[in-house]
Design a protein around this motif. Structure first.
Motif, PDB file in Angstrom:
ATOM      1  N   ARG A  18       4.438  35.388 176.537  1.00 42.85           N
ATOM      2  CA  ARG A  18       4.874  35.404 178.586  1.00 42.85           C
ATOM      3  C   ARG A  18       3.928  35.584 178.852  1.00 42.85           C
ATOM      4  N   PHE A  19       3.568  37.186 178.802  1.00 39.17           N
ATOM      5  CA  PHE A  19       2.854  37.813 179.061  1.00 39.17           C
ATOM      6  C   PHE A  19       1.866  37.988 178.859  1.00 39.17           C
ATOM      7  N   ALA A  20       1.575  37.625 178.249  1.00 42.07           N
ATOM      8  CA  ALA A  20       0.288  37.260 178.206  1.00 42.07           C
ATOM      9  C   ALA A  20      -0.600  35.784 178.509  1.00 42.07           C
ATOM     10  N   ALA A  84       5.340  25.760 174.996  1.00 45.37           N
ATOM     11  CA  ALA A  84       5.980  25.099 175.653  1.00 45.37           C
ATOM     12  C   ALA A  84       6.852  23.930 174.653  1.00 45.37           C
ATOM     13  N   ALA A  85       6.785  24.620 173.091  1.00 47.39           N
ATOM     14  CA  ALA A  85       7.528  24.217 172.511  1.00 47.39           C
ATOM     15  C   ALA A  85       9.087  24.481 172.567  1.00 47.39           C
ATOM     16  N   GLN A  86       8.962  26.194 172.474  1.00 52.42           N
ATOM     17  CA  GLN A  86      10.083  26.291 172.815  1.00 52.42           C
ATOM     18  C   GLN A  86      11.010  26.214 174.164  1.00 52.42           C
ATOM     19  N   SER A  87      10.236  25.422 175.372  1.00 56.54           N
ATOM     20  CA  SER A  87      10.938  24.821 176.261  1.00 56.54           C
ATOM     21  C   SER A  87      11.293  23.971 175.822  1.00 56.54           C
ATOM     22  N   SER A  88      10.339  23.217 175.226  1.00 55.16           N
ATOM     23  CA  SER A  88      11.173  21.632 174.633  1.00 55.16           C
ATOM     24  C   SER A  88      12.191  21.795 173.742  1.00 55.16           C
ATOM     25  N   LEU A  89      12.220  22.941 173.095  1.00 55.95           N
ATOM     26  CA  LEU A  89      13.470  23.237 172.455  1.00 55.95           C
ATOM     27  C   LEU A  89      14.642  23.203 173.104  1.00 55.95           C
ATOM     28  N   VAL A  90      14.597  23.900 173.833  1.00 53.53           N
ATOM     29  CA  VAL A  90      16.163  24.346 174.120  1.00 53.53           C
ATOM     30  C   VAL A  90      16.177  22.841 175.878  1.00 53.53           C
ATOM     31  N   GLN A  91      15.007  21.942 175.742  1.00 58.97           N
ATOM     32  CA  GLN A  91      15.303  21.520 176.484  1.00 58.97           C
ATOM     33  C   GLN A  91      16.326  20.182 175.864  1.00 58.97           C
ATOM     34  N   GLN A  92      15.951  19.791 175.025  1.00 52.35           N
ATOM     35  CA  GLN A  92      16.191  18.944 174.094  1.00 52.35           C
ATOM     36  C   GLN A  92      17.906  19.398 173.184  1.00 52.35           C
ATOM     37  N   THR A  93      17.885  20.466 173.654  1.00 55.68           N
ATOM     38  CA  THR A  93      18.873  20.764 172.248  1.00 55.68           C
ATOM     39  C   THR A  93      19.920  21.153 173.446  1.00 55.68           C
ATOM     40  N   LEU A 135      10.228  21.096 185.047  1.00 55.06           N
ATOM     41  CA  LEU A 135       8.794  21.094 185.355  1.00 55.06           C
ATOM     42  C   LEU A 135       7.943  20.997 184.155  1.00 55.06           C
ATOM     43  N   ARG A 136       7.880  20.610 183.850  1.00 57.41           N
ATOM     44  CA  ARG A 136       6.845  21.653 182.324  1.00 57.41           C
ATOM     45  C   ARG A 136       4.886  21.228 182.474  1.00 57.41           C
ATOM     46  N   GLU A 137       4.168  22.559 183.133  1.00 60.20           N
ATOM     47  CA  GLU A 137       2.967  22.297 182.806  1.00 60.20           C
ATOM     48  C   GLU A 137       2.435  22.445 181.264  1.00 60.20           C
ATOM     49  N   MET A 138       1.044  21.175 181.323  1.00 58.84           N
ATOM     50  CA  MET A 138       0.694  21.685 180.432  1.00 58.84           C
ATOM     51  C   MET A 138      -0.582  20.410 180.431  1.00 58.84           C
ATOM     52  N   ASN A 139      -1.628  20.443 179.647  1.00 59.80           N
ATOM     53  CA  ASN A 139      -2.630  19.361 179.270  1.00 59.80           C
ATOM     54  C   ASN A 139      -2.165  18.092 179.875  1.00 59.80           C
ATOM     55  N   LEU A 140      -3.031  16.974 180.330  1.00 59.84           N
ATOM     56  CA  LEU A 140      -2.771  15.997 180.477  1.00 59.84           C
ATOM     57  C   LEU A 140      -2.387  14.963 178.704  1.00 59.84           C
ATOM     58  N   THR A 141      -2.732  15.302 178.357  1.00 59.87           N
ATOM     59  CA  THR A 141      -3.052  14.910 176.808  1.00 59.87           C
ATOM     60  C   THR A 141      -1.573  14.790 176.180  1.00 59.87           C
ATOM     61  N   GLY A 148       5.260   9.203 176.631  1.00 58.77           N
ATOM     62  CA  GLY A 148       4.905   8.398 175.507  1.00 58.77           C
ATOM     63  C   GLY A 148       5.960   8.072 174.658  1.00 58.77           C
ATOM     64  N   ASP A 149       6.568   9.467 174.279  1.00 60.52           N
ATOM     65  CA  ASP A 149       7.583   9.622 173.125  1.00 60.52           C
ATOM     66  C   ASP A 149       9.123   9.686 174.247  1.00 60.52           C
ATOM     67  N   GLY A 150       8.669   9.379 174.963  1.00 58.91           N
ATOM     68  CA  GLY A 150       9.873   9.682 175.377  1.00 58.91           C
ATOM     69  C   GLY A 150      10.878  11.231 175.590  1.00 58.91           C
ATOM     70  N   LEU A 151       9.784  12.092 175.962  1.00 57.23           N
ATOM     71  CA  LEU A 151      10.724  13.909 175.983  1.00 57.23           C
ATOM     72  C   LEU A 151      10.155  14.340 177.430  1.00 57.23           C
ATOM     73  N   LEU A 152       9.309  13.141 178.171  1.00 62.02           N
ATOM     74  CA  LEU A 152       9.189  13.050 179.851  1.00 62.02           C
ATOM     75  C   LEU A 152       9.583  11.920 180.398  1.00 62.02           C
ATOM     76  N   ASP A 153      10.146  12.215 181.926  1.00 65.73           N
ATOM     77  CA  ASP A 153      10.658  10.864 182.913  1.00 65.73           C
ATOM     78  C   ASP A 153       9.236  10.378 183.104  1.00 65.73           C
ATOM     79  N   PHE A 154       8.479  11.886 183.755  1.00 66.67           N
ATOM     80  CA  PHE A 154       7.284  11.260 184.456  1.00 66.67           C
ATOM     81  C   PHE A 154       6.173  12.211 184.378  1.00 66.67           C
ATOM     82  N   VAL A 155       5.164  12.039 184.334  1.00 65.22           N
ATOM     83  CA  VAL A 155       4.020  12.757 184.247  1.00 65.22           C
ATOM     84  C   VAL A 155       2.861  12.792 185.751  1.00 65.22           C
TER      85      VAL A 155
END
Length: 319
Positions: A18-20, A84-93, A135-141, A148-155
């Motif tokens: 996170r520092f980096a 982002a993967a860590q955030s997704s893990l916490v969110q899906q939990t 909110l999650r900020e990532m690249n568009l792809t 498409g995988d149902g891990l987000l509701d809106f982009v």
């Protein structure tokens, strides 16, 4: 009996990552420490430990600025993926443990104005305090893959960049600005605006094709039947892109909200008709529809309320 003492390096941790990421986004150890709510020595030590484990420096630091090294440019996107993967893990939990909790998961391109994002979302949150917005900020792809995988509701991202089975609504448009090489207009008095044909021969520094800006810039040149001359390297961030333009490496094109307030050399771009060249942003969600009532309400908010909120603000929005 002889005991052999084994020494292990302290492994990297999420705080160091996170520092980096914070240093890369702010361009400052001081600002990154404030963003991460730690002291600057704590942040500096964490970065030193991370660089020792990775085997190379991530940042080049001078008395005036901090920029990623070539190694840092290569590695930082992977650091963001881990976070982002860590955030997704916490969110899906939380989604599994609290299935009745009302949640709206929004992915945003880094190009979306954070100020306008807040203005669009806050009225809905005030009306629906029991609904949590993540909110999650990532690249568009990656964002559209997660949608498409149902891990987000809106982009939220640049309009027309990613085709797919989505419903879309226009959020706002933002003017595009030209920053000349060396941050100096060398063709006489500085104009109030400039047509694309007058700047088509420049070489442009670009960011990676992840947020939508590079693709939109190329589309702008194609629409005017002009060849885009791209510098062979890529800037890590919008701030670095502006710094490279100031250094004379090449010119740059950015939406107004991503141009630093201190940048005085930027010039609005106009088309052949004289209308400002702009970048459109949209919200997308699955075409099959949103089954949950709070998601349908939010989709209606994006269609009917959000454009009116930002409509008069986008041209002059500040970062």
């Amino acid at each position: 009996m002889q005991f052999i003492r084994l020494c292990y390096k302290k492994p990297m941790n999420l705080s160091q990552l996170r520092f980096a990421s914070a240093i890369a986004s702010t361009g400052s150890f001081t600002a990154a420490a404030a963003q991460c709510c730690v002291t600057q020595p704590t942040l500096s030590n964490g970065i030193a430990q991370l660089e020792a484990e990775l085997g190379e420096r991530l940042f080049a630091r001078t008395t005036r600025k901090v920029t990623p090294t070539p190694f840092g440019v290569h590695v930082l996107p992977y650091i963001d993926q881990v976070l982002a993967a860590q955030s997704s893990l916490v969110q899906q939990t939380q989604v599994f443990l609290h299935p009745d909790k009302r949640l709206i998961r929004i992915g945003t391109s880094p190009l979306v104005s954070s100020n306008l994002l807040r203005l669009m979302i806050e009225p809905y949150r005030r009306r629906h305090p029991a609904v949590d917005v993540v909110l999650r900020e990532m690249n568009l792809t990656d964002l559209y893959r997660m949608l498409g995988d149902g891990l987000l509701d809106f982009v939220f991202g640049v309009a027309g960049i990613h085709k797919g089975p989505w419903t879309a609504t226009l959020l706002y448009e933002e003017p595009l600005l030209f920053i000349p090489r060396g941050a100096v207009w060398s063709k006489g008095p500085r104009p109030q605006s400039v047509q694309l044909k007058d700047i088509a021969d420049e070489t442009y520094v670009m960011v990676p094709d992840a947020c939508g800006l590079a693709r939109a810039t190329r589309a702008l040149f194609r629409s005017q039947r002009r060849k885009l001359h791209e510098y062979s390297g890529e800037a890590m961030s919008y701030q670095v892109l502006q710094e490279w333009a100031a250094l004379g490496i090449g010119a740059a094109i950015l939406p107004k909200s991503k141009v630093a307030a201190s940048e005085r050399a930027s010039i609005p771009i106009t088309g052949k008709s004289g209308h400002p060249a702009s970048l459109a942003f949209e919200a997308t969600w699955p075409r099959s529809g949103t089954q949950l009532p709070h998601l349908r309400d939010f989709a209606n908010h994006l269609r009917k309320v959000a454009p009116g909120i930002v409509g008069g603000l986008a041209p002059g929005v500040e970062q």
